[in-house]
Design a protein around this motif. Structure first.
Motif, PDB file in Angstrom:
ATOM      1  N   UNK A  87       0.798  -1.138   0.046  1.00  0.00           N
ATOM      2  CA  UNK A  87      -0.063   0.084  -0.075  1.00  0.00           C
ATOM      3  C   UNK A  87       0.921   1.065   0.258  1.00  0.00           C
ATOM      4  N   UNK A  88       0.272   2.000  -0.829  1.00  0.00           N
ATOM      5  CA  UNK A  88       1.563   3.385  -0.621  1.00  0.00           C
ATOM      6  C   UNK A  88       0.584   4.600  -0.520  1.00  0.00           C
ATOM      7  N   UNK A  89       0.525   4.991   0.573  1.00  0.00           N
ATOM      8  CA  UNK A  89      -0.560   5.572   1.171  1.00  0.00           C
ATOM      9  C   UNK A  89       0.094   7.526   0.105  1.00  0.00           C
ATOM     10  N   UNK A  90      -0.933   8.512  -0.098  1.00  0.00           N
ATOM     11  CA  UNK A  90      -0.768   9.514  -0.861  1.00  0.00           C
ATOM     12  C   UNK A  90       0.623   9.293  -2.346  1.00  0.00           C
ATOM     13  N   UNK A  91       0.300   8.261  -3.594  1.00  0.00           N
ATOM     14  CA  UNK A  91       0.669   7.856  -4.275  1.00  0.00           C
ATOM     15  C   UNK A  91       1.043   8.951  -5.387  1.00  0.00           C
ATOM     16  N   UNK A  92       0.298   9.898  -5.814  1.00  0.00           N
ATOM     17  CA  UNK A  92      -0.271  10.554  -6.647  1.00  0.00           C
ATOM     18  C   UNK A  92       0.073  10.185  -7.975  1.00  0.00           C
ATOM     19  N   UNK A  93       0.422  10.148  -8.537  1.00  0.00           N
ATOM     20  CA  UNK A  93       0.454   9.962  -9.996  1.00  0.00           C
ATOM     21  C   UNK A  93       0.487   7.716  -9.554  1.00  0.00           C
ATOM     22  N   UNK A 156       0.046   9.907  10.801  1.00  0.00           N
ATOM     23  CA  UNK A 156      -0.384   9.007   9.507  1.00  0.00           C
ATOM     24  C   UNK A 156       0.948   7.909   9.584  1.00  0.00           C
ATOM     25  N   UNK A 157       2.193   8.148   9.843  1.00  0.00           N
ATOM     26  CA  UNK A 157       3.207   7.157  10.449  1.00  0.00           C
ATOM     27  C   UNK A 157       2.511   6.537  11.147  1.00  0.00           C
ATOM     28  N   UNK A 158       1.628   6.774  12.227  1.00  0.00           N
ATOM     29  CA  UNK A 158       1.508   5.254  13.124  1.00  0.00           C
ATOM     30  C   UNK A 158       0.644   4.114  12.275  1.00  0.00           C
ATOM     31  N   UNK A 159      -0.620   4.943  11.537  1.00  0.00           N
ATOM     32  CA  UNK A 159      -1.678   4.657  11.033  1.00  0.00           C
ATOM     33  C   UNK A 159      -1.002   4.194   9.843  1.00  0.00           C
ATOM     34  N   UNK A 169       7.236  -4.033   5.988  1.00  0.00           N
ATOM     35  CA  UNK A 169       8.101  -3.426   5.965  1.00  0.00           C
ATOM     36  C   UNK A 169       8.079  -2.595   5.319  1.00  0.00           C
ATOM     37  N   UNK A 170       8.302  -1.069   6.295  1.00  0.00           N
ATOM     38  CA  UNK A 170       7.059   0.202   6.442  1.00  0.00           C
ATOM     39  C   UNK A 170       8.740   1.638   5.230  1.00  0.00           C
ATOM     40  N   UNK A 171       7.783   2.264   4.381  1.00  0.00           N
ATOM     41  CA  UNK A 171       9.362   2.704   3.877  1.00  0.00           C
ATOM     42  C   UNK A 171       9.066   3.911   3.605  1.00  0.00           C
ATOM     43  N   UNK A 172       9.655   5.480   4.128  1.00  0.00           N
ATOM     44  CA  UNK A 172       9.628   6.512   4.469  1.00  0.00           C
ATOM     45  C   UNK A 172      10.662   7.884   3.575  1.00  0.00           C
ATOM     46  N   UNK A 173       9.757   8.189   2.927  1.00  0.00           N
ATOM     47  CA  UNK A 173      11.149   9.148   1.986  1.00  0.00           C
ATOM     48  C   UNK A 173      10.883  10.819   2.678  1.00  0.00           C
ATOM     49  N   UNK A 206      13.561  14.149  14.381  1.00  0.00           N
ATOM     50  CA  UNK A 206      12.293  13.980  14.342  1.00  0.00           C
ATOM     51  C   UNK A 206      11.480  12.790  13.631  1.00  0.00           C
ATOM     52  N   UNK A 207      12.464  12.070  12.832  1.00  0.00           N
ATOM     53  CA  UNK A 207      11.662  10.666  11.961  1.00  0.00           C
ATOM     54  C   UNK A 207      11.829   9.560  12.737  1.00  0.00           C
ATOM     55  N   UNK A 208      13.046   9.614  13.826  1.00  0.00           N
ATOM     56  CA  UNK A 208      13.217   8.729  14.863  1.00  0.00           C
ATOM     57  C   UNK A 208      12.171   8.702  15.956  1.00  0.00           C
ATOM     58  N   UNK A 209      11.914  10.116  16.404  1.00  0.00           N
ATOM     59  CA  UNK A 209      10.794  10.354  17.099  1.00  0.00           C
ATOM     60  C   UNK A 209       9.391   9.998  16.686  1.00  0.00           C
ATOM     61  N   UNK A 210       8.778   9.638  15.736  1.00  0.00           N
ATOM     62  CA  UNK A 210       7.773   9.325  15.207  1.00  0.00           C
ATOM     63  C   UNK A 210       7.856   8.341  14.726  1.00  0.00           C
ATOM     64  N   UNK A 211       8.628   7.739  14.394  1.00  0.00           N
ATOM     65  CA  UNK A 211       8.883   5.727  14.396  1.00  0.00           C
ATOM     66  C   UNK A 211       8.963   5.142  15.277  1.00  0.00           C
ATOM     67  N   UNK A 212      10.085   6.068  16.531  1.00  0.00           N
ATOM     68  CA  UNK A 212       9.781   5.419  17.823  1.00  0.00           C
ATOM     69  C   UNK A 212       7.959   5.477  18.537  1.00  0.00           C
ATOM     70  N   UNK A 213       7.179   6.529  18.381  1.00  0.00           N
ATOM     71  CA  UNK A 213       6.074   7.060  18.761  1.00  0.00           C
ATOM     72  C   UNK A 213       5.104   5.521  17.835  1.00  0.00           C
ATOM     73  N   UNK A 214       5.472   5.516  16.837  1.00  0.00           N
ATOM     74  CA  UNK A 214       4.645   3.949  16.140  1.00  0.00           C
ATOM     75  C   UNK A 214       5.079   2.388  16.799  1.00  0.00           C
TER      76      UNK A 214
END
Length: 257
Positions: A87-93, A156-159, A169-173, A206-214
């Motif tokens: 599943x891609x969230x906010x996949x654009x085109x 969004x990351x938690x969801x 696997x969860x990929x974030x860029x 910030x990225x580490x904090x969001x992942x830790x929260x999830x």
């Protein structure tokens, strides 16, 4: 006529309510205030537009393939078994979905912005034209250059993490507020401080904090998804291998069993 705004009274990451002014700027005739959270240091636009989706005319766009789309595909295929759901969230085109159309996986994109999603659907990419609410489970979730655009990035990351199957696997860029290229004033003006498009500005912490929260621990891409044709990204991979986050954030995490 000015676009409707949706002021944020809480930090999108730590929920703090005390902000320090960082930068005020005007773009395309609209003024925006960028602040720093006094509690966690996160930098964000405090008064973003209410609708941050890019509702572009389908007749004015084409495919926008980037090296990262191929890197995402390689990383996914290296982790997933045949028949896995992505599943891609906010996949654009839906560039990733289009690249994976002949791979032995199931791809589903979620994109509320019309025009972009219409374009992908017309090309055969399976896209649902709504936001993703965690209503489907998957073996992989992709959030590619989306978190910087949305009002609630941590949620969004938690969801996404909650929708992952064990071992998924969860990929974030997303862009990096401390990108070394921001030393250039012209680069900052063009790629960093660009509301209303970007309303969140993430550091590595910030990225580490969001992942830790999830409940997850992010890893940098390093050399994992790179090919010989990706030689211009070797500097980024070397920096990430040394523990340095000096370019964009390219991370992934695997959900524990």
């Amino acid at each position: 006529m000015p676009s409707p705004r949706s002021p944020r009274s809480h930090c999108p990451i730590c929920k703090g309510t005390r902000f320090d002014p960082k930068l005020g700027l005007t773009r395309s005739g609209e003024s925006f205030e960028i602040v720093t959270c006094s509690d966690c240091g996160f930098i964000f636009v405090v008064d973003p537009e209410a609708d941050t989706a890019n509702h572009i005319d389908i007749e004015k766009i084409g495919w926008a393939f980037r090296p990262r789309h191929h890197q995402i595909r390689r990383l996914l295929l290296s982790h997933l078994a045949a028949g896995s759901r992505i599943i891609e969230i906010g996949c654009g085109r839906g560039e990733v979905g289009y690249l994976m159309r002949n791979d032995p996986v199931e791809y589903i994109g979620y994109e509320p912005a019309r025009g972009l999603s219409d374009f992908g659907i017309r090309a055969g990419v399976p896209i649902t034209q709504t936001t993703f609410e965690g209503n489907q489970r998957a073996d992989a979730l992709v959030i590619d250059n989306v978190l910087e655009h949305v009002a609630h990035p941590a949620e969004m990351l938690e969801i996404a993490a909650g929708a992952l199957n064990p071992g998924g696997i969860l990929i974030v860029i997303t862009p990096n507020v401390n990108d070394i290229r921001a030393l250039s004033p012209s680069w900052r003006k063009r790629h960093l401080w660009v509301p209303p498009d970007h309303i969140n500005f993430f550091s590595a912490a910030d990225i580490a904090a969001m992942f830790a929260r999830a409940g997850m621990s992010p890893r940098r891409f390093k050399f994992a998804p790179l090919s010989l044709q990706d030689f211009k990204f070797y500097v980024r991979a070397l920096a990430e291998t040394a523990g340095l986050s000096i370019f964009g954030h390219n991370v992934y995490a695997v959900k524990g069993h």
